[in-house]
Design a protein around this motif. Structure first.
Motif, PDB file in Angstrom:
ATOM      1  N   ASN A  58       0.856  -1.192   0.000  1.00  0.00           N
ATOM      2  CA  ASN A  58       0.000   0.000   0.000  1.00  0.00           C
ATOM      3  C   ASN A  58       0.887   1.237   0.000  1.00  0.00           C
ATOM      4  O   ASN A  58       0.653   2.183  -0.760  1.00  0.00           O
ATOM      5  CB  ASN A  58      -0.934  -0.041   1.216  1.00  0.00           C
ATOM      6  CG  ASN A  58      -2.090   0.939   1.114  1.00  0.00           C
ATOM      7  OD1 ASN A  58      -2.113   1.958   1.792  1.00  0.00           O
ATOM      8  ND2 ASN A  58      -3.061   0.642   0.257  1.00  0.00           N
ATOM      9  N   ASP A  61       2.255   1.726  -3.397  1.00  0.00           N
ATOM     10  CA  ASP A  61       1.316   2.471  -4.250  1.00  0.00           C
ATOM     11  C   ASP A  61       1.507   3.969  -4.027  1.00  0.00           C
ATOM     12  O   ASP A  61       1.536   4.760  -4.975  1.00  0.00           O
ATOM     13  CB  ASP A  61      -0.148   2.139  -3.898  1.00  0.00           C
ATOM     14  CG  ASP A  61      -0.519   0.691  -4.194  1.00  0.00           C
ATOM     15  OD1 ASP A  61       0.216   0.031  -4.929  1.00  0.00           O
ATOM     16  OD2 ASP A  61      -1.563   0.243  -3.662  1.00  0.00           O
ATOM     17  N   GLY A 123      -3.014  -1.084   3.681  1.00  0.00           N
ATOM     18  CA  GLY A 123      -4.082  -1.541   2.794  1.00  0.00           C
ATOM     19  C   GLY A 123      -4.706  -2.791   3.378  1.00  0.00           C
ATOM     20  O   GLY A 123      -5.002  -2.846   4.581  1.00  0.00           O
ATOM     21  N   ASP A 152      -6.863   2.028  -1.622  1.00  0.00           N
ATOM     22  CA  ASP A 152      -7.398   0.669  -1.484  1.00  0.00           C
ATOM     23  C   ASP A 152      -8.415   0.542  -0.340  1.00  0.00           C
ATOM     24  O   ASP A 152      -9.487  -0.020  -0.532  1.00  0.00           O
ATOM     25  CB  ASP A 152      -6.280  -0.373  -1.321  1.00  0.00           C
ATOM     26  CG  ASP A 152      -6.676  -1.708  -1.929  1.00  0.00           C
ATOM     27  OD1 ASP A 152      -7.600  -1.715  -2.758  1.00  0.00           O
ATOM     28  OD2 ASP A 152      -6.067  -2.737  -1.588  1.00  0.00           O
TER      29      ASP A 152
HETATM   30  N1  LIG Z   1       0.257  -7.411  -4.364  1.00  0.00           N
HETATM   31  C1  LIG Z   1      -0.220  -6.812  -5.458  1.00  0.00           C
HETATM   32  O1  LIG Z   1      -0.176  -7.402  -6.501  1.00  0.00           O
HETATM   33  C2  LIG Z   1      -0.758  -5.459  -5.372  1.00  0.00           C
HETATM   34  C3  LIG Z   1      -1.037  -4.838  -4.149  1.00  0.00           C
HETATM   35  N2  LIG Z   1      -1.424  -3.582  -4.087  1.00  0.00           N
HETATM   36  C4  LIG Z   1      -1.463  -2.845  -2.834  1.00  0.00           C
HETATM   37  O2  LIG Z   1      -0.855  -3.588  -1.812  1.00  0.00           O
HETATM   38  C5  LIG Z   1      -1.651  -3.561  -0.640  1.00  0.00           C
HETATM   39  C6  LIG Z   1      -1.386  -4.761   0.176  1.00  0.00           C
HETATM   40  O3  LIG Z   1      -0.033  -4.743   0.434  1.00  0.00           O
HETATM   41  P1  LIG Z   1       0.608  -5.596   1.621  1.00  0.00           P
HETATM   42  O4  LIG Z   1       0.098  -6.981   1.535  1.00  0.00           O
HETATM   43  O5  LIG Z   1       2.048  -5.419   1.489  1.00  0.00           O
HETATM   44  O6  LIG Z   1       0.001  -4.959   2.919  1.00  0.00           O
HETATM   45  P2  LIG Z   1      -0.126  -3.435   3.418  1.00  0.00           P
HETATM   46  O7  LIG Z   1      -1.559  -3.185   3.577  1.00  0.00           O
HETATM   47  O8  LIG Z   1       0.664  -2.527   2.625  1.00  0.00           O
HETATM   48  O9  LIG Z   1       0.495  -3.473   4.898  1.00  0.00           O
HETATM   49  C7  LIG Z   1       1.376  -4.476   5.300  1.00  0.00           C
HETATM   50  C8  LIG Z   1       2.451  -3.894   6.183  1.00  0.00           C
HETATM   51  O10 LIG Z   1       1.886  -3.286   7.302  1.00  0.00           O
HETATM   52  C9  LIG Z   1       2.353  -3.921   8.480  1.00  0.00           C
HETATM   53  N3  LIG Z   1       1.295  -3.900   9.480  1.00  0.00           N
HETATM   54  C10 LIG Z   1       0.097  -4.515   9.411  1.00  0.00           C
HETATM   55  N4  LIG Z   1      -0.683  -4.124  10.447  1.00  0.00           N
HETATM   56  C11 LIG Z   1       0.056  -3.237  11.170  1.00  0.00           C
HETATM   57  C12 LIG Z   1      -0.190  -2.484  12.336  1.00  0.00           C
HETATM   58  N5  LIG Z   1      -1.383  -2.530  12.970  1.00  0.00           N
HETATM   59  N6  LIG Z   1       0.764  -1.685  12.795  1.00  0.00           N
HETATM   60  C13 LIG Z   1       1.970  -1.607  12.165  1.00  0.00           C
HETATM   61  N7  LIG Z   1       2.250  -2.307  11.032  1.00  0.00           N
HETATM   62  C14 LIG Z   1       1.307  -3.105  10.551  1.00  0.00           C
HETATM   63  C15 LIG Z   1       2.804  -5.259   8.065  1.00  0.00           C
HETATM   64  O11 LIG Z   1       3.762  -5.662   8.951  1.00  0.00           O
HETATM   65  P3  LIG Z   1       3.826  -7.184   9.451  1.00  0.00           P
HETATM   66  O12 LIG Z   1       2.405  -7.600   9.787  1.00  0.00           O
HETATM   67  O13 LIG Z   1       4.362  -7.953   8.318  1.00  0.00           O
HETATM   68  O14 LIG Z   1       4.680  -7.117  10.620  1.00  0.00           O
HETATM   69  C16 LIG Z   1       3.341  -4.969   6.673  1.00  0.00           C
HETATM   70  O15 LIG Z   1       4.623  -4.412   6.760  1.00  0.00           O
HETATM   71  C17 LIG Z   1      -3.054  -3.447  -1.162  1.00  0.00           C
HETATM   72  O16 LIG Z   1      -3.932  -2.930  -0.197  1.00  0.00           O
HETATM   73  C18 LIG Z   1      -2.856  -2.518  -2.356  1.00  0.00           C
HETATM   74  O17 LIG Z   1      -2.871  -1.181  -1.907  1.00  0.00           O
HETATM   75  C19 LIG Z   1      -1.525  -2.795  -5.301  1.00  0.00           C
HETATM   76  O18 LIG Z   1      -0.252  -2.250  -5.504  1.00  0.00           O
HETATM   77  C20 LIG Z   1      -1.892  -3.625  -6.481  1.00  0.00           C
HETATM   78  C21 LIG Z   1      -1.007  -4.761  -6.649  1.00  0.00           C
END
Ligand SMILES: NC(=O)C1=CN([C@@H]2O[C@H](COP(=O)(O)OP(=O)(O)OC[C@H]3O[C@@H](n4cnc5c(N)ncnc54)[C@H](OP(=O)(O)O)[C@@H]3O)[C@@H](O)[C@H]2O)[C@@H](O)CC1
Ligand SMILES: [K+]
Length: 496
Positions: A58, A61, A123, A152
């Protein structure tokens, strides 16, 4: 029909698109970013635009959005929250590109004026409560004046449940990629989204790889699924239904359910009720056939006779919370040859012993509001409300049935794991008799040949649309159940 995805299904789609179809994630990210740029340029948003990024995709993005803004002459203010070690592969690539262009990346939000705030912190990967610097930054972003765009999903909203995990970004627009997410539709998540725009970024239905999502919602074009009126037909063509409703002083419920069924297109409605209601029902709904009982002793014979040759049965509206209602319900469940809709006092009667449901193979449709669901399950209302989807799924896994759990977002589930989430309707519909109208619509659609799960889902949608028509005419304060019935006709006349 529009699919609603949870985070797991959406991640499988992302991964199928990248790994099975071979469209690299970074390409999807670029298209995601471009779709946001389109909105910014369409709305003629000007500098200063703040882009707050997390370390997941996210955030990736967000970084791509910032770079394209730069390419197009803007001077975006980019903030990255979290350490470089946590950057995903794609987010790290995006960050490197920004560095090559010498675009400054801050670690705290500069206290200046902004026109636009872009939330690319979390995201669908949000996995736990938001705390610490993340909490503080969302709080700051919410306080800044300007147009707020969530990428997202608003950061802090669970994509699976719509719950706020500690704090959430309050958006004016949410641009969501590929498919809408469950959390954008359920409360309270839906109140944080502003206008939701679903953008195609190259993730198609092919990415389900044959395994279709189980959760969906309806749009206006789905009204085409309603039973068609045939050129050559008679009243038998559109189903004969039996509505068991209306104890003494409760004739109104019987009348509302019966009238709704007729407004939805039923051929013939038979109302089984206490004889005290005869005159009032004959005056208010002369189109209904009445079967009236004078005493408890007469009930069994009269009821079994009325149940012959009907296409669907409803039981409950205005029946009263008494032993006669339980007796009626037992007779119906043990003898029915057609689907049965159980509502209102029928549900209260059922809660005296839910195992009654196991005594039939016919489809049973239950339409509880949260209070009735609480009586059925023994769980308190707060617990059910905070986990509508789970409560529904638990019930249909325990008792083979179709559950219509009525709330601001009514959910229809069945024992085949299908889930319909409704988006039509308004708060004016929280009024006496509204449920009786829904019961009439569901029973009518089953009587007209729709399969029970589809009938229940379409009925909930139509009921909400009818309520929306009624709101236009009467407003939310004055809206009454009889206006919803009027609304049914306003909706249906548009489609025929
Ligand atoms: N893949 C594709 O093809 C495409 C995907 N796309 C985009 O990607 C997004 C999904 O991406 P994503 O899976 O990387 O997750 P994302 O929402 O960025 O966050 C994960 C990070 O947050 C962290 N974290 C979580 N909770 C937390 C908390 N409470 N407090 C603190 N940290 C926290 C978590 O850490 P961890 O849990 O691993 O410790 C990890 O580092 C999707 O919504 C769309 O926008 C578009 O580009 C289209 C193509
Ligand atoms: K976001």
């Amino acid at each position: 029909m529009e699919y609603l995805l949870d985070s797991k299904t959406m991640k499988s789609c992302d991964s199928a698109t990248a790994n099975y179809f071979g469209l690299p994630s970074i390409v999807l990210m670029e298209r995601a970013a471009l779709s946001v740029i389109e909105l910014i340029q369409d709305k003629k948003m000007k500098d200063n635009i703040l882009v707050v990024c997390g370390t997941g995709n996210n955030g990736g993005d967000g970084l791509a959005i910032a770079r394209i803004l730069y390419e197009r002459g803007y001077k975006p203010i980019v903030v990255l929250i979290g350490s470089d070690d946590s950057l995903t592969k794609e987010a790290a690539i995006q960050k490197k590109i920004l560095e090559k262009y010498k675009i400054n990346i801050e670690s705290t939000i500069p206290q200046i004026e902004y026109t636009t705030i872009i939330d690319a912190l979390f995201g669908i990967g949000l996995s736990r409560e938001v705390e610490g610097i993340y909490y503080e930054n969302i709080s700051i972003m919410n306080k800044i004046e300007g147009c707020k765009i969530a990428i997202d999903i608003p950061s802090g909203i669970s994509a699976d449940t719509g719950k706020v995990l500690g704090i959430a970004f309050q958006a004016d627009y949410t641009i969501t990629f590929g498919f809408s997410k469950i959390g954008l539709v359920l409360y309270p998540g839906c109140t944080y989204c502003g206008k939701i725009i679903v953008k195609d970024i190259g993730i198609t239905k092919d990415s389900f790889l044959g395994e279709l999502p189980i959760t969906f919602t309806y749009n206006k074009k789905d009204l085409q699924e309603l039973p068609k009126r045939k050129f050559y037909s008679n009243k038998g063509t559109y189903g004969k239904i039996l509505i068991i409703a209306g104890n003494i002083n409760m004739s109104g419920a019987a009348c509302l359910a019966g009238k709704s069924a007729y407004f939805t297109g039923s051929g013939l409605v038979n109302i089984f009720t206490s004889s005290e209601n005869r005159i009032i029902l004959q005056s208010n709904l002369p189109e209904a056939v009445l079967t009236c009982f004078n005493s408890e002793e007469e009930i069994e014979e009269l009821l079994l006779e009325s149940m012959e040759n009907v296409d669907a049965i409803a039981i409950g509206p205005g029946c009263g919370d008494n032993h006669i209602t339980r007796k009626l319900l037992e007779l119906v469940i043990k003898n029915t040859k057609v689907p049965v809709v159980i509502d209102a006092d029928g549900l209260n009667a059922l809660s005296k012993g839910n195992e009654l449901l196991t005594e039939t193979d016919q489809p049973i449709i239950l339409t509880p509001h949260l209070g009735e669901m609480s009586r059925l399950t023994g769980d308190d209302v707060g617990k059910i409300q905070s986990a509508l989807l789970n409560s529904s799924k638990q019930w249909v896994n325990k008792y083979k049935s179709i559950l219509v759990l009525k709330d601001a977002r009514t959910i229809v589930t069945d024992s085949n794991n299908r889930v319909y989430i409704n988006r039509s309707g308004n708060n004016g519909m929280a009024t006496a008799g509204s449920g009786d109208v829904l019961t009439g619509i569901i029973t009518s659609l089953i009587g007209q040949g729709k399969k029970p799960f589809e009938a229940a889902s379409l009925a909930v949608y139509l009921h909400g649309l009818a309520g929306d028509e009624a709101r236009k005419k009467y407003g939310v304060y004055s809206l009454m159940a009889s206006h919803i019935i009027e609304g049914i006709s306003m909706v249906l006349k548009e489609i025929n």
